[in-house]
Design a protein around this motif. Structure first.
Motif, PDB file in Angstrom:
ATOM      1  N   ILE A   1      95.232  82.578  16.117  1.00 15.03           N
ATOM      2  CA  ILE A   1      95.887  82.687  14.815  1.00 15.03           C
ATOM      3  C   ILE A   1      97.325  82.192  14.857  1.00 15.03           C
ATOM      4  O   ILE A   1      97.874  81.751  13.836  1.00 15.03           O
ATOM      5  CB  ILE A   1      95.817  84.137  14.267  1.00 15.03           C
ATOM      6  CG1 ILE A   1      96.147  84.166  12.771  1.00 15.03           C
ATOM      7  CG2 ILE A   1      96.708  85.063  15.053  1.00 15.03           C
ATOM      8  CD1 ILE A   1      95.248  83.308  11.902  1.00 15.03           C
ATOM      9  N   GLN A   2      97.957  82.211  16.025  1.00 11.39           N
ATOM     10  CA  GLN A   2      99.326  81.705  16.138  1.00 11.39           C
ATOM     11  C   GLN A   2      99.432  80.236  15.716  1.00 11.39           C
ATOM     12  O   GLN A   2     100.462  79.798  15.204  1.00 11.39           O
ATOM     13  CB  GLN A   2      99.850  81.857  17.576  1.00 11.39           C
ATOM     14  CG  GLN A   2     100.368  83.235  17.912  1.00 11.39           C
ATOM     15  CD  GLN A   2     101.059  83.262  19.272  1.00 11.39           C
ATOM     16  OE1 GLN A   2     101.513  82.245  19.787  1.00 11.39           O
ATOM     17  NE2 GLN A   2     101.140  84.449  19.860  1.00 11.39           N
ATOM     18  N   TRP A   3      98.363  79.486  15.934  1.00  7.87           N
ATOM     19  CA  TRP A   3      98.399  78.056  15.613  1.00  7.87           C
ATOM     20  C   TRP A   3      98.223  77.773  14.127  1.00  7.87           C
ATOM     21  O   TRP A   3      98.462  76.660  13.667  1.00  7.87           O
ATOM     22  CB  TRP A   3      97.344  77.305  16.432  1.00  7.87           C
ATOM     23  CG  TRP A   3      97.780  77.096  17.840  1.00  7.87           C
ATOM     24  CD1 TRP A   3      97.381  77.788  18.955  1.00  7.87           C
ATOM     25  CD2 TRP A   3      98.738  76.143  18.303  1.00  7.87           C
ATOM     26  NE1 TRP A   3      98.026  77.329  20.063  1.00  7.87           N
ATOM     27  CE2 TRP A   3      98.870  76.313  19.697  1.00  7.87           C
ATOM     28  CE3 TRP A   3      99.500  75.154  17.679  1.00  7.87           C
ATOM     29  CZ2 TRP A   3      99.736  75.536  20.481  1.00  7.87           C
ATOM     30  CZ3 TRP A   3     100.360  74.374  18.451  1.00  7.87           C
ATOM     31  CH2 TRP A   3     100.473  74.573  19.828  1.00  7.87           C
ATOM     32  N   GLU A   4      97.802  78.777  13.374  1.00  3.50           N
ATOM     33  CA  GLU A   4      97.565  78.568  11.941  1.00  3.50           C
ATOM     34  C   GLU A   4      98.832  78.084  11.227  1.00  3.50           C
ATOM     35  O   GLU A   4      98.762  77.237  10.334  1.00  3.50           O
ATOM     36  CB  GLU A   4      97.071  79.880  11.308  1.00  3.50           C
ATOM     37  CG  GLU A   4      96.766  79.784   9.817  1.00  3.50           C
ATOM     38  CD  GLU A   4      95.470  79.046   9.491  1.00  3.50           C
ATOM     39  OE1 GLU A   4      95.234  78.742   8.298  1.00  3.50           O
ATOM     40  OE2 GLU A   4      94.684  78.779  10.430  1.00  3.50           O
ATOM     41  N   LYS A   5      99.990  78.590  11.632  1.00  6.49           N
ATOM     42  CA  LYS A   5     101.233  78.206  10.948  1.00  6.49           C
ATOM     43  C   LYS A   5     101.642  76.770  11.240  1.00  6.49           C
ATOM     44  O   LYS A   5     102.529  76.217  10.583  1.00  6.49           O
ATOM     45  CB  LYS A   5     102.374  79.157  11.328  1.00  6.49           C
ATOM     46  CG  LYS A   5     102.758  79.195  12.783  1.00  6.49           C
ATOM     47  CD  LYS A   5     103.927  80.166  12.992  1.00  6.49           C
ATOM     48  CE  LYS A   5     104.296  80.315  14.464  1.00  6.49           C
ATOM     49  NZ  LYS A   5     103.278  81.064  15.215  1.00  6.49           N
ATOM     50  N   HIS A   6     100.987  76.140  12.214  1.00  4.56           N
ATOM     51  CA  HIS A   6     101.324  74.748  12.549  1.00  4.56           C
ATOM     52  C   HIS A   6     100.253  73.759  12.077  1.00  4.56           C
ATOM     53  O   HIS A   6     100.396  72.552  12.283  1.00  4.56           O
ATOM     54  CB  HIS A   6     101.500  74.599  14.063  1.00  4.56           C
ATOM     55  CG  HIS A   6     102.696  75.321  14.601  1.00  4.56           C
ATOM     56  ND1 HIS A   6     103.990  74.907  14.359  1.00  4.56           N
ATOM     57  CD2 HIS A   6     102.795  76.448  15.361  1.00  4.56           C
ATOM     58  CE1 HIS A   6     104.840  75.721  14.954  1.00  4.56           C
ATOM     59  NE2 HIS A   6     104.142  76.675  15.559  1.00  4.56           N
TER      60      HIS A   6
ATOM     61  N   THR B   1      91.017  81.639   7.023  1.00  2.00           N
ATOM     62  CA  THR B   1      92.080  80.744   7.476  1.00  2.00           C
ATOM     63  C   THR B   1      91.493  79.352   7.724  1.00  2.00           C
ATOM     64  O   THR B   1      90.279  79.196   7.862  1.00  2.00           O
ATOM     65  CB  THR B   1      92.730  81.245   8.777  1.00  2.00           C
ATOM     66  OG1 THR B   1      91.756  81.182   9.845  1.00  2.00           O
ATOM     67  CG2 THR B   1      93.213  82.680   8.625  1.00  2.00           C
ATOM     68  N   LYS B   2      92.362  78.366   7.817  1.00  2.00           N
ATOM     69  CA  LYS B   2      91.880  76.999   8.081  1.00  2.00           C
ATOM     70  C   LYS B   2      91.233  76.905   9.457  1.00  2.00           C
ATOM     71  O   LYS B   2      90.182  76.274   9.620  1.00  2.00           O
ATOM     72  CB  LYS B   2      93.040  76.011   7.960  1.00  2.00           C
ATOM     73  CG  LYS B   2      93.531  75.841   6.527  1.00  2.00           C
ATOM     74  CD  LYS B   2      94.647  74.809   6.433  1.00  2.00           C
ATOM     75  CE  LYS B   2      95.089  74.637   4.975  1.00  2.00           C
ATOM     76  NZ  LYS B   2      96.176  73.634   4.829  1.00  2.00           N
TER      77      LYS B   2
END
Length: 309
Positions: free
Chosen positions: A193-198, A295-296
């Motif tokens: 989920i940390q990568w979702e913002k990128h 999420t994407k």
């Protein structure tokens, strides 16, 4: 020294170093094989706090190739793919370090700073702990995802075969740590989920292990286009022939020595059904719903297709 001889020399050096580390690991208890850094467990034999601190200051390059994965999501596979692609285009070996970016001693980053581009790098560390330089330089990042249930089963077998990691007497004991994030490299769900913002940064390509298994040629084309390698259809075909799971497993004794059976097991989709109980399956379903549903990245994993009995 020819290209093949140079690559073999690097492999021999890596294997000699690994043999030394395996000997060190054999003298440690399961608890001594792991240490905590910023609340996440890492392998004592391969990582250190000093190396992490040095890595945070590492200077990235715009033309670096950074592969990011949670363990057992296709790391070796994607590394081999990029190696073969760049070799095919440039007709010379790219700069590649054996093992993860976070392995080894702090001085490795000074060595890396002196190596020619393109540098092919891979890491399992959380997005938030990767050197900020990679984001500032907008280095192109390849993120490989895999469904959490197959990841868990593959990780269970991997940790029990890898002498540098703590072993488990049963699947149930490993699962208990996996679902709570008490395994080496922490929680699958926190990591992902940390990568979702990128995801919309414009310099990240997200592929899935399952899509690569389904149509490798199609996914290779995506990688080629993303990195501007402009491989021809014939070159894509050549890379594909060298990077199927069966092809890599066949050559694994040369590339990974005595650890070949550690890194190359089945490489299948759906193997989780052989170990998961219904209760465990539902527990992972709940975690996916909590962290990734809607999420994407969650949509890319195609959870319903790959994670239901």
């Amino acid at each position: 020294m020819s290209t093949a001889e140079g690559q073999q020399a690097k492999t021999d050096t890596f294997m000699a170093d690994m043999k030394k580390r395996l000997e060190e690991a054999s003298k440690l208890t399961p608890e001594e094989l792991k240490f905590s850094y910023k609340g996440i467990l890492y392998p004592t034999i391969l990582c250190s706090e000093e190396t992490f601190q040095a890595m945070e200051k590492m200077e990235a390059r715009e033309d670096d190739v950074l592969i990011v994965t949670y363990p057992k999501c296709g790391t070796n596979w994607s590394l081999q793919i990029l190696h073969e692609m760049i070799l095919e285009v440039n007709k010379k070996e790219p700069t590649m370090i054996k093992g993860m970016l976070e392995f080894g001693k702090p001085e490795k980053y000074e060595y890396l700073s002196q190596q020619p581009s393109p540098r092919v790098l891979a890491t399992h560390i959380p997005c938030e702990d990767i050197s900020k330089s990679f984001f500032e330089k907008k280095t192109k990042v390849l993120l490989i995802l895999r469904n959490p249930k197959d990841t868990a089963v593959s990780y269970y077998h991997f940790t029990n075969k890898n002498p540098t990691l703590p072993t488990y007497e049963s699947w149930d004991l490993f699962y208990k740590d996996y679902i709570t994030g008490n395994v080496i490299y922490g929680s699958y769900f926190d990591y992902t989920i940390q990568w979702e913002k990128h995801i919309d940064d414009g310099n990240i390509l997200v592929l899935t292990f399952e899509d690569m298994k389904e149509d490798l040629s199609r996914e290779l084309r995506k990688i080629s286009d993303f990195y501007g390698l402009a491989l021809t259809d014939e070159q894509i075909k050549l890379v594909q022939e060298k990077t199927t799971f069966s092809s890599m497993k066949e050559k694994s004794s040369n590339t990974h020595g005595d650890l070949a059976n550690v890194f190359f097991r089945k490489g299948e989709v759906g193997d989780w059904k052989n170990l998961f109980t219904e209760e465990q399956s539902k527990e992972v379903d709940a975690q996916f719903e909590k962290y990734l549903a809607g999420t994407k990245l969650g949509n890319m994993i195609n959870y319903e297709k790959y994670c239901t009995f």
